[in-house]
Design an enzyme around this catalytic site. Structure first.
Site, PDB file in Angstrom:
ATOM      1  N   GLU A 199       5.545 -40.750  -2.284  1.00  0.00           N
ATOM      2  CA  GLU A 199       6.489 -41.603  -3.019  1.00  0.00           C
ATOM      3  C   GLU A 199       7.341 -40.688  -5.151  1.00  0.00           C
ATOM      4  O   GLU A 199       6.069 -40.969  -5.377  1.00  0.00           O
ATOM      5  CB  GLU A 199       6.367 -43.254  -3.175  1.00  0.00           C
ATOM      6  N   LYS A 202       5.371 -54.250   0.589  1.00  0.00           N
ATOM      7  CA  LYS A 202       4.815 -53.388  -0.796  1.00  0.00           C
ATOM      8  C   LYS A 202       4.018 -54.618  -1.077  1.00  0.00           C
ATOM      9  O   LYS A 202       4.676 -55.708  -2.277  1.00  0.00           O
ATOM     10  CB  LYS A 202       5.620 -52.924  -1.987  1.00  0.00           C
TER      11      LYS A 202
END
Length: 211
Positions: A42, A131
């Site tokens: 990411e 998340k």
């Protein structure tokens, strides 16, 4: 589409979160991480020129490495990430209009949550996975508690997770873990110390393999 990306994240176990001061440094870190065997990376929008970083990384990475955009905070970020070839999108917070815009892209979307109320809003909006951030302040016990009323919850805890913590998070029900400065310290990225980045990644992957 998103189901395939989520399955790949679960197989990867570890998502390396890269923050850098320039696009070439971010792409270099991504390449080193992939060399070490990391299968999900990411790149965050705190990196200046994040769209360029994503494009450069995608060009250098093997196609089997899942590349996502993190710290997405605006719809302009979403558009830039999609245009650059991101395969998943991550926010540090929960913002319903932003989340809906992300979901409309068809990409796997991970909104940042911490409380039961935020989890409920994210699931109601259609998020498949969330998340948990900042994960280190609550620990695996917090994840277990959230999954009590939300047993279907797919969670990627991120923030303050060391290599030695990976197994505890997986045991608590995490789909994968996100690791940023603990796995890819900004000082190493700034200095281009890719050997040290690869060594740190290997430690995380060893822990994930046994989890």
């Amino acid at each position: 589409m998103t189901g395939g990306a989520l399955a790949r994240l679960r197989r990867a176990r570890v998502i390396a979160v890269v923050r850098a001061e320039a696009p070439d440094a971010a792409a270099g870190a991504a390449h080193a991480l992939a060399d070490a065997g990391v299968q999900a990376i990411e790149l965050t929008f705190t990196t200046p020129g994040a769209g360029d970083a994503l494009r450069e990384a995608r060009a250098r990475l093997p196609p089997e490495v899942l590349l996502g955009a993190g710290t997405v905070r605006t719809l302009d970020d979403v558009r830039a990430a999609v245009d650059a070839g991101a395969e998943f999108l991550v926010t540090p917070h929960l913002d319903r209009p932003l989340l809906e815009g992300m979901l409309e892209t068809g990409l796997l979307t991970m909104p940042g949550v911490f409380t039961p109320s935020e989890v409920a809003v994210a699931l109601d909006a259609g998020a498949e996975v969330v998340k948990l951030f900042p994960a280190g302040t609550g620990g695996p016990a917090h994840l277990k508690a959230l999954r009590g009323p939300f047993p279907e919850l797919q969670v990627v805890p991120t923030g303050g997770i060391r290599a030695a913590d990976v197994q505890a998070w997986i045991d608590a029900g995490a789909a994968a873990v996100g690791a940023g400065s603990e796995l890819c310290p900004p000082a190493l990225v700034r200095g281009g110390d890719w050997d040290a980045v690869r060594a740190a990644a290997a430690r995380y992957l060893d822990e994930a393999k046994d989890a």
